[in-house]
Design a protein around this motif. Structure first.
Motif, PDB file in Angstrom:
ATOM      1  N   ARG A  84      -7.154   3.017  -0.807  1.00  0.00           N
ATOM      2  CA  ARG A  84      -5.802   2.441  -0.793  1.00  0.00           C
ATOM      3  C   ARG A  84      -5.313   2.361  -2.232  1.00  0.00           C
ATOM      4  NH1 ARG A  84      -7.330  -2.682   2.642  1.00  0.00           N
ATOM      5  NH2 ARG A  84      -9.343  -1.961   1.953  1.00  0.00           N
ATOM      6  N   SER A 126       0.840  -1.187   0.000  1.00  0.00           N
ATOM      7  CA  SER A 126       0.000   0.000   0.000  1.00  0.00           C
ATOM      8  C   SER A 126       0.882   1.247   0.000  1.00  0.00           C
ATOM      9  CB  SER A 126      -0.907  -0.017   1.232  1.00  0.00           C
ATOM     10  OG  SER A 126      -1.701   1.128   1.272  1.00  0.00           O
ATOM     11  N   TYR A 174      -2.235   0.748  -4.340  1.00  0.00           N
ATOM     12  CA  TYR A 174      -1.174  -0.246  -4.211  1.00  0.00           C
ATOM     13  C   TYR A 174      -0.087  -0.030  -5.263  1.00  0.00           C
ATOM     14  CZ  TYR A 174      -4.325  -2.614  -1.016  1.00  0.00           C
ATOM     15  OH  TYR A 174      -5.138  -2.914   0.046  1.00  0.00           O
TER      16      TYR A 174
END
Length: 190
Positions: free
Chosen positions: A46, A25, A48
């Motif tokens: 989030r 993340s 990534y």
């Protein structure tokens, strides 16, 4: 004969390094409110290392569920650069507290009025995780770089103190991240 030496003054761009991994993340964002009991602890956003953007809306929200989309690596780099330009990667809560304290003292001396905060406190949390971060004009990387910014009542404070650039920039950064929550490319996955 006179000769002129030209020196390049181009600024060096910052370097943001992170694993291009589905489990890493790079950016997390969430907002919570004190009046919501048993608030969902998962971040709302989030991003990534592989470009996956995961948006999570808690069960108590109209759009409850998980949504995803993907960003190209260059888009993540541009987002990180934008957050850096807004001061997020060097943000200091203690410096902000000092600036607000001075503003409050100035307002009190000027008008004698003390303002209280909102009845429903909100907290904005932004986290950036990088393997390394090398600010522009620096050749020294900062390894295992993690920056977490937690701001209480950000939008309220930004309206109350329009002259504090750190607050205005933080609001702009938050809005940039919130734009992902309603992005047209999001697909519901759960």
């Amino acid at each position: 004969m006179l000769s002129v030496l030209a020196i390049s003054t181009q600024a060096q761009a910052s370097v943001f390094d992170y694993p291009r991994d589905a489990s890493y993340s790079v950016i997390e964002y969430s907002q919570s409110h004190d009046m919501i009991l048993n608030a969902d602890p998962l971040p709302m956003l989030r991003i990534y290392g592989n470009g996956r953007v995961l948006v999570h809306f808690p069960a108590y929200m109209k759009r409850a569920g998980d949504y995803e989309m993907y960003l190209a690596d260059i888009e993540i780099q541009q987002l990180l650069s934008s957050l850096e330009q807004k001061g997020i990667l060097k943000f200091s809560n203690s410096k902000l507290a000092q600036i607000k304290k001075q503003a409050i003292a100035g307002r009190l001396a000027e008008s004698g009025i003390v303002l209280s905060g909102p009845s429903d406190n909100s907290r904005s949390r932004l986290t950036v995780n990088l393997n390394s971060y090398t600010p522009g004009l620096s050749f020294i990387p900062q390894y295992d770089y993690k920056k977490e910014v937690v701001l209480k009542n950000l939008k309220y404070d930004a309206q109350l103190y329009p002259g504090i650039s750190e607050l205005q920039n933080a609001v702009d950064a938050e809005q940039e991240l919130q734009n992902f929550l309603t992005h047209r490319d999001l697909i519901k996955i759960k």
